[in-house]
Motif scaffolding. Structure first.
Motif, PDB file in Angstrom:
ATOM      1  N   GLU A  34       0.787  -1.229   0.000  1.00  0.00           N
ATOM      2  CA  GLU A  34       0.000   0.000   0.000  1.00  0.00           C
ATOM      3  C   GLU A  34       0.821   1.281   0.000  1.00  0.00           C
ATOM      4  OE1 GLU A  34      -3.243   0.183  -0.270  1.00  0.00           O
ATOM      5  OE2 GLU A  34      -3.586  -1.976  -0.235  1.00  0.00           O
ATOM      6  N   CYS A  35       2.066   1.217   0.454  1.00  0.00           N
ATOM      7  CA  CYS A  35       2.882   2.432   0.578  1.00  0.00           C
ATOM      8  C   CYS A  35       3.895   2.485  -0.570  1.00  0.00           C
ATOM      9  CB  CYS A  35       3.583   2.470   1.922  1.00  0.00           C
ATOM     10  SG  CYS A  35       2.431   2.423   3.322  1.00  0.00           S
ATOM     11  N   SER A  36       4.098   3.662  -1.127  1.00  0.00           N
ATOM     12  CA  SER A  36       4.941   3.774  -2.310  1.00  0.00           C
ATOM     13  C   SER A  36       6.426   3.834  -1.988  1.00  0.00           C
ATOM     14  CB  SER A  36       4.544   5.013  -3.118  1.00  0.00           C
ATOM     15  OG  SER A  36       4.734   6.194  -2.350  1.00  0.00           O
ATOM     16  N   ASN A  37       6.795   4.348  -0.817  1.00  0.00           N
ATOM     17  CA  ASN A  37       8.215   4.520  -0.502  1.00  0.00           C
ATOM     18  C   ASN A  37       8.442   4.377   1.006  1.00  0.00           C
ATOM     19  OD1 ASN A  37      10.951   5.051  -0.859  1.00  0.00           O
ATOM     20  ND2 ASN A  37      10.679   7.267  -0.789  1.00  0.00           N
ATOM     21  N   ALA A 132      11.830  13.706   4.782  1.00  0.00           N
ATOM     22  CA  ALA A 132      11.639  14.676   3.693  1.00  0.00           C
ATOM     23  C   ALA A 132      12.683  14.491   2.602  1.00  0.00           C
ATOM     24  CB  ALA A 132      11.705  16.092   4.266  1.00  0.00           C
ATOM     25  N   GLU A 133      13.927  14.259   2.984  1.00  0.00           N
ATOM     26  CA  GLU A 133      15.006  14.112   2.003  1.00  0.00           C
ATOM     27  C   GLU A 133      14.765  12.933   1.062  1.00  0.00           C
ATOM     28  OE1 GLU A 133      19.836  13.149   1.833  1.00  0.00           O
ATOM     29  OE2 GLU A 133      18.861  13.571   3.759  1.00  0.00           O
ATOM     30  N   HIS A 134      14.273  11.832   1.622  1.00  0.00           N
ATOM     31  CA  HIS A 134      14.106  10.615   0.815  1.00  0.00           C
ATOM     32  C   HIS A 134      12.657  10.395   0.364  1.00  0.00           C
ATOM     33  CE1 HIS A 134      18.231   9.167   1.513  1.00  0.00           C
ATOM     34  NE2 HIS A 134      18.100   9.695   2.708  1.00  0.00           N
ATOM     35  N   GLY A 135      11.743  11.240   0.822  1.00  0.00           N
ATOM     36  CA  GLY A 135      10.352  11.119   0.399  1.00  0.00           C
ATOM     37  C   GLY A 135       9.643   9.898   0.941  1.00  0.00           C
ATOM     38  N   PHE A 136       9.996   9.455   2.132  1.00  0.00           N
ATOM     39  CA  PHE A 136       9.346   8.281   2.710  1.00  0.00           C
ATOM     40  C   PHE A 136       7.894   8.605   3.068  1.00  0.00           C
ATOM     41  CE2 PHE A 136      13.825   7.330   4.296  1.00  0.00           C
ATOM     42  CZ  PHE A 136      14.081   6.419   3.287  1.00  0.00           C
ATOM     43  N   ASP A 137       6.997   7.674   2.731  1.00  0.00           N
ATOM     44  CA  ASP A 137       5.606   7.869   3.125  1.00  0.00           C
ATOM     45  C   ASP A 137       5.197   6.942   4.262  1.00  0.00           C
ATOM     46  OD1 ASP A 137       5.675   5.538   1.622  1.00  0.00           O
ATOM     47  OD2 ASP A 137       3.836   5.962   0.504  1.00  0.00           O
ATOM     48  N   ALA A 138       6.111   6.091   4.704  1.00  0.00           N
ATOM     49  CA  ALA A 138       5.848   5.231   5.858  1.00  0.00           C
ATOM     50  C   ALA A 138       7.177   4.819   6.486  1.00  0.00           C
ATOM     51  CB  ALA A 138       5.064   3.985   5.448  1.00  0.00           C
ATOM     52  N   CYS A 139       7.220   4.826   7.798  1.00  0.00           N
ATOM     53  CA  CYS A 139       8.406   4.365   8.537  1.00  0.00           C
ATOM     54  C   CYS A 139       7.975   3.271   9.494  1.00  0.00           C
ATOM     55  CB  CYS A 139       9.058   5.508   9.306  1.00  0.00           C
ATOM     56  SG  CYS A 139       9.905   6.706   8.262  1.00  0.00           S
ATOM     57  N   ILE A 140       8.539   2.101   9.314  1.00  0.00           N
ATOM     58  CA  ILE A 140       8.203   0.939  10.134  1.00  0.00           C
ATOM     59  C   ILE A 140       9.092   0.949  11.368  1.00  0.00           C
ATOM     60  CG2 ILE A 140       8.049  -1.576  10.189  1.00  0.00           C
ATOM     61  CD1 ILE A 140       8.121  -1.355   7.018  1.00  0.00           C
ATOM     62  N   GLY A 141       8.494   0.875  12.550  1.00  0.00           N
ATOM     63  CA  GLY A 141       9.259   0.920  13.791  1.00  0.00           C
ATOM     64  C   GLY A 141       8.914  -0.218  14.724  1.00  0.00           C
ATOM     65  N   GLY A 142       9.752  -0.394  15.754  1.00  0.00           N
ATOM     66  CA  GLY A 142       9.590  -1.507  16.682  1.00  0.00           C
ATOM     67  C   GLY A 142       8.938  -1.144  17.998  1.00  0.00           C
ATOM     68  N   ALA A 143       8.202  -0.024  18.045  1.00  0.00           N
ATOM     69  CA  ALA A 143       7.536   0.368  19.296  1.00  0.00           C
ATOM     70  C   ALA A 143       6.433  -0.625  19.644  1.00  0.00           C
ATOM     71  CB  ALA A 143       6.966   1.775  19.162  1.00  0.00           C
ATOM     72  N   ARG A 144       6.230  -0.798  20.956  1.00  0.00           N
ATOM     73  CA  ARG A 144       5.203  -1.712  21.451  1.00  0.00           C
ATOM     74  C   ARG A 144       4.309  -0.977  22.448  1.00  0.00           C
ATOM     75  NH1 ARG A 144       9.681  -3.973  23.449  1.00  0.00           N
ATOM     76  NH2 ARG A 144       8.590  -4.080  25.440  1.00  0.00           N
TER      77      ARG A 144
END
Length: 310
Positions: A34-37, A132-144
């Motif tokens: 679903e996410c492009s970048n 912003a520099e890389h244009g990420f539209d989603a960041c996957i993290g390990g928070a619980r």
């Protein structure tokens, strides 16, 4: 336990970990679809180590459909940074490092004393700059959710506005594991595949999968100072204050982060089995037991998240 009881317990525990793993793999594949970048946040800590294994199971034998990203404060433990680099190289995946030091040089992060002040909260600025520099539209993290009150409010797909800010009142419903991933340009998602895991689940999964970790997660000797109920590691960034006593103690880290705010706990657990046994009976969350920055107020984490923190 009798052998029959032990077998039943092991089967139930295996089924529990299998269910958590299946949910996390589904979430990772949903991000890829679903996410492009997207990007996966990898610090070298135990939770992000688990994310890497889940990504392997979700996408191998192909390469990951996202790079690895770490926001480096410049004040991290050497053992963790060395492990981060070695693990990324072993996987053959691209690692992007956003540097708080570079943000300080650009003037986007300003500290009273850049050489010694905690850079933990400043990571939010560098993360937003990296997104912003890389244009990420989603960041996957390990928070619980079990880590801290603010993180318990997070959705699995946590919406961030065009300023990178999080509003707990503006989160989207996730009924029946259906995720709304739509974002406009400039907006992004933080995605937490292991949100429903506990610290004990993480350690049991690490043991089951035989995952390597930085050495500081296991019991070792270290000079520490007892301060405000925490064991502060003695380092150039965290020196002893007047009247404080330095002790050499057997300790381990339950979580790893910026040296200026991350503390070990007294422990003789030098194996995964010992850590699991210790974790099973603890009644203090890992952040509550180890993070100086979370002790400033009960809303510390929520304030940082609203400003763009992980």
């Amino acid at each position: 336990m009798t052998s029959v009881t032990e077998n039943i317990f092991n089967e139930v525990n295996a089924a529990h970990l299998d269910a958590l793993e299946s949910e996390a793999i589904h979430i990772l594949r949903e991000v890829a679809a679903e996410c492009s970048n997207p990007a996966l946040l990898f610090s070298g800590g135990k939770d992000s180590v688990v994310l890497l294994r889940l990504a392997e199971k979700a996408f191998r034998p192909g390469s990951f459909p996202f790079p690895l990203v770490h926001i480096d404060t410049g004040h991290n433990f050497d053992e963790v940074i060395a492990f981060r680099d070695a693990r990324a190289a072993e996987l053959g995946e691209r690692l992007i490092v956003g540097s708080v030091e570079e943000s300080i040089r650009r003037g986007t992060v300003r500290l009273r004393n850049p050489a010694t002040d905690s850079r933990n909260a400043a990571q939010a600025v560098t993360l937003l700059e990296t997104i912003a520099e890389h244009g990420f539209d989603a960041c996957i993290g390990g928070a619980r959710r079990d880590e801290e009150k603010a993180r318990a409010k997070e959705r699995i797909f946590s919406f961030r506005d065009e300023f990178g800010q999080w509003d707990p009142k503006a989160q989207r419903p996730e009924l029946w594991d259906l995720y709304n991933t739509r974002v406009h340009p400039g907006e992004n998602m933080r995605v937490f595949p292991i949100s429903n895991w506990t610290e004990l689940d993480v350690w049991q999964y690490i043991a089951r999968e035989k995952l390597a970790l930085p050495s500081i997660y296991f019991a070792h000797q270290r000079d520490v100072i007892e301060r405000n109920g925490l064991l502060v590691p003695l380092t150039p960034l965290t020196p002893a204050r007047d009247g404080e006593t330095v002790e050499n103690r057997t300790v381990r880290f339950r979580t790893v982060g910026d040296i200026s705010c991350t503390c070990p706990v007294a422990s003789s657990a030098d194996s995964l089995a010992d850590i699991i046994a210790e974790t099973a009976i603890t009644d203090i969350t890992e952040r509550g037991a180890t993070r100086m920055d979370d002790q400033t107020s009960e809303a510390s984490m929520e304030k940082r998240k609203k400003a763009g923190y992980f």
